[in-house]
Design an enzyme around this catalytic site. Structure first.
Site, PDB file in Angstrom:
ATOM      1  N   ASP A   4      72.003   2.963  46.453  1.00 19.96           N
ATOM      2  CA  ASP A   4      72.934   1.833  46.525  1.00 19.96           C
ATOM      3  C   ASP A   4      72.231   0.244  45.754  1.00 19.96           C
ATOM      4  O   ASP A   4      71.203  -0.046  46.240  1.00 19.96           O
ATOM      5  CB  ASP A   4      73.059   1.737  47.854  1.00 19.96           C
ATOM      6  CG  ASP A   4      74.231   0.452  48.247  1.00 19.96           C
ATOM      7  OD1 ASP A   4      74.702   0.093  47.303  1.00 19.96           O
ATOM      8  OD2 ASP A   4      74.258  -0.157  49.519  1.00 19.96           O
ATOM      9  N   ASP A  43      80.108  -2.581  52.935  1.00 19.18           N
ATOM     10  CA  ASP A  43      78.966  -3.471  53.286  1.00 19.18           C
ATOM     11  C   ASP A  43      79.263  -4.351  54.261  1.00 19.18           C
ATOM     12  O   ASP A  43      79.936  -5.219  54.169  1.00 19.18           O
ATOM     13  CB  ASP A  43      78.471  -4.097  52.138  1.00 19.18           C
ATOM     14  CG  ASP A  43      77.919  -3.142  50.963  1.00 19.18           C
ATOM     15  OD1 ASP A  43      76.956  -2.358  51.452  1.00 19.18           O
ATOM     16  OD2 ASP A  43      78.348  -2.920  50.103  1.00 19.18           O
TER      17      ASP A  43
HETATM   18  C1  DX5 Z   1      74.023  -4.524  48.478  1.00 20.87           C
HETATM   19  C2  DX5 Z   1      75.014  -3.654  48.939  1.00 20.87           C
HETATM   20  C3  DX5 Z   1      75.490  -2.587  47.828  1.00 20.87           C
HETATM   21  C4  DX5 Z   1      76.395  -3.237  46.826  1.00 20.87           C
HETATM   22  C5  DX5 Z   1      76.001  -2.693  45.489  1.00 20.87           C
HETATM   23  O1  DX5 Z   1      73.432  -5.317  49.672  1.00 20.87           O
HETATM   24  O2  DX5 Z   1      74.463  -2.913  49.881  1.00 20.87           O
HETATM   25  O3  DX5 Z   1      76.452  -1.724  48.452  1.00 20.87           O
HETATM   26  O4  DX5 Z   1      77.800  -3.580  47.008  1.00 20.87           O
HETATM   27  O5  DX5 Z   1      76.714  -3.281  44.464  1.00 20.87           O
HETATM   28  P1  DX5 Z   1      76.537  -2.834  43.011  1.00 20.87           P
HETATM   29  O6  DX5 Z   1      76.787  -1.389  42.849  1.00 20.87           O
HETATM   30  O7  DX5 Z   1      77.426  -3.832  42.193  1.00 20.87           O
HETATM   31  O8  DX5 Z   1      74.901  -3.255  42.743  1.00 20.87           O
HETATM   32 ZN    ZN Z   2      75.559  -1.080  50.718  1.00 21.64          ZN
END
Ligand code: DX5
Ligand code: ZN
Length: 230
Positions: free
Chosen positions: A176, A36
């Protein structure tokens, strides 16, 4: 049975030992690594740049995909490719011309993805839909890990899957945000191909168990009764 990939998001990893976190995820059976990238402008958080990607690239042979949550993705796309990412996912909400952006990223030689914020309709994909390898559906508002899934987005995943089905070469659907063993069933039944999971993998001390639990949830969803309606 449908093949579903699991991409741990390193946003929830321990950054003081990022390399070993990634090898841990690889040993746990991850299919790739989700990186990310945030610029503090497109989203209200800052994360990592090409320098960090370059330093973590040699620790694993898994594919790395960068999710560019940045206002000017084309300015940095080449730097991320040179740093070793296998694919780049950008956001249409940045206002960039999609056809030329997708062509330019394709020209860098790796995979090309588009990511949609929860409120962005799937119609924005129309001009480029046949040119993509992956479409990332954000199931939370981007910026932070560990949020709760927005259930309203499930219908959008299903509509996207229906829209993609007739294509000769269908882009994979990634989901995601808030993906864990509890929420996996609904996104898989809606048509997701790739689970991106931060907290559900790196928040669990035993990453092998975390990945296994996600895979079990996938199996349950694929062998269970028909599609969900919400
Ligand atoms: C949010 C990101 C995600 C995040 C997801 O902006 O794009 O990739 O890391 O994290 P979890 O799985 O913990 O919701
Ligand atoms: Zn992401």
């Amino acid at each position: 049975m449908r093949r579903v990939e699991i991409y741990p998001s390193i946003l929830s990893a321990d950054f003081s030992r990022l390399g070993s976190e990634i090898t841990d995820a690889e040993r746990a059976g991850a299919d790739g690594i989700h990186v990310d990238v945030m610029d503090g402008h497109f989203v209200p958080n800052l994360t990592i740049g090409p320098l960090v990607v370059r330093s973590i690239r040699p620790v694993s042979s898994l594919p790395y995909w960068a999710h560019l949550m940045i206002t000017d993705p084309l300015r940095f796309a080449k730097d991320f490719r040179n740093a070793g990412v296998d694919g780049l996912t950008i956001h249409p909400e940045t206002g960039t011309d999609l056809v030329s952006a997708v062509e330019r990223i394709r020209g860098l030689g790796g995979g090309v993805g588009l990511a949609l914020r929860p409120e962005t309709p799937i119609d924005v994909l129309d001009p480029v839909i046949g040119m993509l390898d992956r479409i990332l559906v954000l199931t939370v508002h981007p910026g932070f890990g560990g949020q709760t899934i927005l259930k309203d987005v499930i219908g959008k995943i299903r509509r996207l899957r229906d829209r993609l089905e007739p294509l000769a070469k269908r882009p994979l659907i990634e989901v995601d945000g808030g993906i864990d063993p509890e929420t996996t069933g609904s996104v898989i039944r809606a048509g997701a191909d790739v689970l991106i999971a931060g907290q559900a993998v790196f928040g669990c001390p035993d990453r092998g168990k975390a990945v296994r639990m996600l895979r079990k949830a996938v199996e349950r969803a694929l062998s269970g009764p028909g599609p969900e309606t919400h």
